[in-house]
Design a protein around this motif. Structure first.
Motif, mmCIF file in Angstrom:
data_model
loop_
_atom_site.group_PDB
_atom_site.id
_atom_site.type_symbol
_atom_site.label_atom_id
_atom_site.label_comp_id
_atom_site.label_asym_id
_atom_site.label_seq_id
_atom_site.Cartn_x
_atom_site.Cartn_y
_atom_site.Cartn_z
ATOM 1 N N SER A 88 0.822 -1.211 0.000
ATOM 2 C CA SER A 88 0.000 0.000 0.000
ATOM 3 C C SER A 88 0.856 1.261 0.000
ATOM 4 O O SER A 88 0.567 2.223 -0.720
ATOM 5 C CB SER A 88 -0.926 0.001 1.224
ATOM 6 O OG SER A 88 -1.757 -1.136 1.234
ATOM 7 N N ILE A 92 1.161 4.374 -2.919
ATOM 8 C CA ILE A 92 1.103 5.822 -2.684
ATOM 9 C C ILE A 92 2.334 6.503 -3.273
ATOM 10 O O ILE A 92 2.231 7.549 -3.931
ATOM 11 C CB ILE A 92 0.976 6.118 -1.178
ATOM 12 C CG1 ILE A 92 -0.377 5.605 -0.669
ATOM 13 C CG2 ILE A 92 1.126 7.613 -0.905
ATOM 14 C CD1 ILE A 92 -0.535 5.688 0.838
ATOM 15 N N GLY A 171 -4.948 6.916 -4.289
ATOM 16 C CA GLY A 171 -6.174 6.568 -3.584
ATOM 17 C C GLY A 171 -6.287 5.078 -3.307
ATOM 18 O O GLY A 171 -6.725 4.671 -2.225
ATOM 19 N N ALA A 174 -4.180 4.312 -0.349
ATOM 20 C CA ALA A 174 -4.826 4.691 0.909
ATOM 21 C C ALA A 174 -5.859 3.650 1.326
ATOM 22 O O ALA A 174 -5.972 3.297 2.512
ATOM 23 C CB ALA A 174 -5.484 6.067 0.754
ATOM 24 N N LEU A 177 -3.947 0.765 2.819
ATOM 25 C CA LEU A 177 -3.498 0.983 4.202
ATOM 26 C C LEU A 177 -4.640 0.770 5.190
ATOM 27 O O LEU A 177 -4.447 0.179 6.264
ATOM 28 C CB LEU A 177 -2.932 2.392 4.351
ATOM 29 C CG LEU A 177 -1.494 2.610 3.882
ATOM 30 C CD1 LEU A 177 -1.111 4.078 4.059
ATOM 31 C CD2 LEU A 177 -0.522 1.716 4.644
#
Length: 398
Positions: A88, A92, A171, A174, A177
């Motif tokens: 993740s 990003i 996105g 995110a 995560l």
């Protein structure tokens, strides 16, 4: 005592692995519908843009051969959690890639990170879940994989239309995560895990021993060809749909991936047919459906193309479910290595064919993609005949 269906621990494991499988395959395939955008942003060819998926799947495939041994030493839960977090974070970071080579490097690293969950999740389930509840738990996990692959493609297409492709990648990271945090908090610690030394020096000899079985080699070839056809078709269909004469937006083109839901039905239905009528005949039926779907995508009418894509997905998921389950029946005592090699060839087929198909697309257009798939189907039929013949010979009295 192992965990049984209906308990809180069972629900926690099911929810956690559904989320983990969802985000793993969402991150893996989220860039597939964005290839036309990256082609324009970095001034590259469609073939070069396909590397964003190919390098990730091949690094994932290689890592999956060894990461199971690492989990023997460091634990299943910890490796899976680190895998989700790392993948993740890399997603990003990828959103800020200033140059295409940097994006490819990050995608290679992401493939290494992503290998952690799919390589270990099934082993974790077998160790922790009661055998009478295992099938249901495994089904939930696999459904998370397929829904994640579909949703990642669709969500990234929507976010690209609204905010741009970089925001779409960030996105998705995110979302990953958040899913990793949910996974870590929800999944119970291993109760039946027995720590062992990481015997990486034994991995290669055990893997090589599985390559001496001609029937397994045929199944590995089928995995390569099935996934190679599937990824190639969906890598480049976006260029067809967003270009002339359709000019679809990224969000509408991305919604085409809803045809993946056909696999939820076909894998179960064809599995039952295979149990009743034999695997060889049913997998040949799946190959015929794949070819029919591919040929229909040559039609100029959009809805005929969509029907072709749906048929193609139906045949692919059915054929893959039969081939992957066949490996466990043909393999010897080292079934985990046999399954690991099937996944290795499966994802290498995605990498090699996904990028190689771009060369055909650049030279011949969409007819080149369909021609390649037709050749793959022909070779697959030959492999099915060899599988049937070798199996028949093995059952004859000596």
């Amino acid at each position: 005592m192992r965990i049984q269906q209906g308990t809180k621990s069972f629900r926690n494991i099911s929810f956690a692995l559904f989320a983990g499988g969802f985000v793993t395959f969402a991150l893996l395939y989220s860039l597939q519908p964005l290839m036309p955008e990256m082609t324009a942003a970095f001034d590259i060819t469609p073939t070069q843009s396909s590397l964003t998926l190919s390098v990730t799947t091949v690094s994932m495939a290689l890592t999956m051969l060894f990461i199971g041994s690492l989990s023997d030493a460091f634990g299943r839960r910890s490796i899976m959690t680190v895998s989700l977090i790392a993948a993740s974070v890399i997603s990003i970071l990828s959103a800020f890639s200033p140059h295409f080579p940097i994006l490819l490097l990050l995608r290679i690293l992401q493939g290494v990170a992503l290998a952690g969950l799919p390589a270990i999740a099934m082993t974790y389930l077998v160790e922790e879940i009661d055998s009478r509840s295992l099938g249901y738990a495994m089904g939930l996990y696999i459904s998370g994989n397929s829904i994640g692959g579909m949703a990642g493609r669709m969500i990234s297409g929507l976010l690209t239309d609204w905010f741009g492709w970089r925001a779409a990648i960030g996105g998705m990271g995110a979302v990953g995560l958040a899913a990793a945090l949910f996974f870590f908090v929800t999944i119970p610690p291993s109760r039946h895990f027995i720590k062992q030394n990481a015997k990486l020096n034994r991995v290669i000899p055990l893997l090589w021993s599985q390559c001496r079985n001609p029937r397994l080699l045929c199944l590995y070839g089928l995995g390569f060809l099935l996934m190679g056809s599937f990824v190639t078709l969906f890598n480049y269909i976006g260029f067809e749909l967003t270009g002339e004469p359709f000019n679809l937006s990224q969000s509408i083109a991305g919604s085409i991936f809803v045809v993946y839901l056909m696999g939820t039905f076909s894998s179960t239905w064809m599995g039952r047919l295979a149990d009743r009528y034999g695997r060889t005949g049913v997998i040949v039926l799946a190959l015929a459906i794949i070819l029919t779907g591919a040929v229909l995508t040559l039609h100029s009418h959009l809805w005929v193309k969509i029907v072709g894509l749906a048929l193609f997905a139906f045949g692919f998921f059915g054929g893959h479910s039969i081939a992957s389950s066949w490996v466990g029946l043909v393999g010897d005592a080292h079934k985990s290595q046999a399954n690991a090699l099937y996944l290795f060839f499966y994802y290498v087929g995605s990498s090699v064919s996904g990028t190689g198909g771009g060369l055909l697309y650049g030279q011949l257009g969409w007819i080149g993609i369909v021609g390649m798939i037709a050749a793959y189907v022909a070779v697959s039929v030959v492999l099915c005949y060899i599988l049937w013949y070798k199996g028949k010979m093995a059952t004859l009295p000596s």
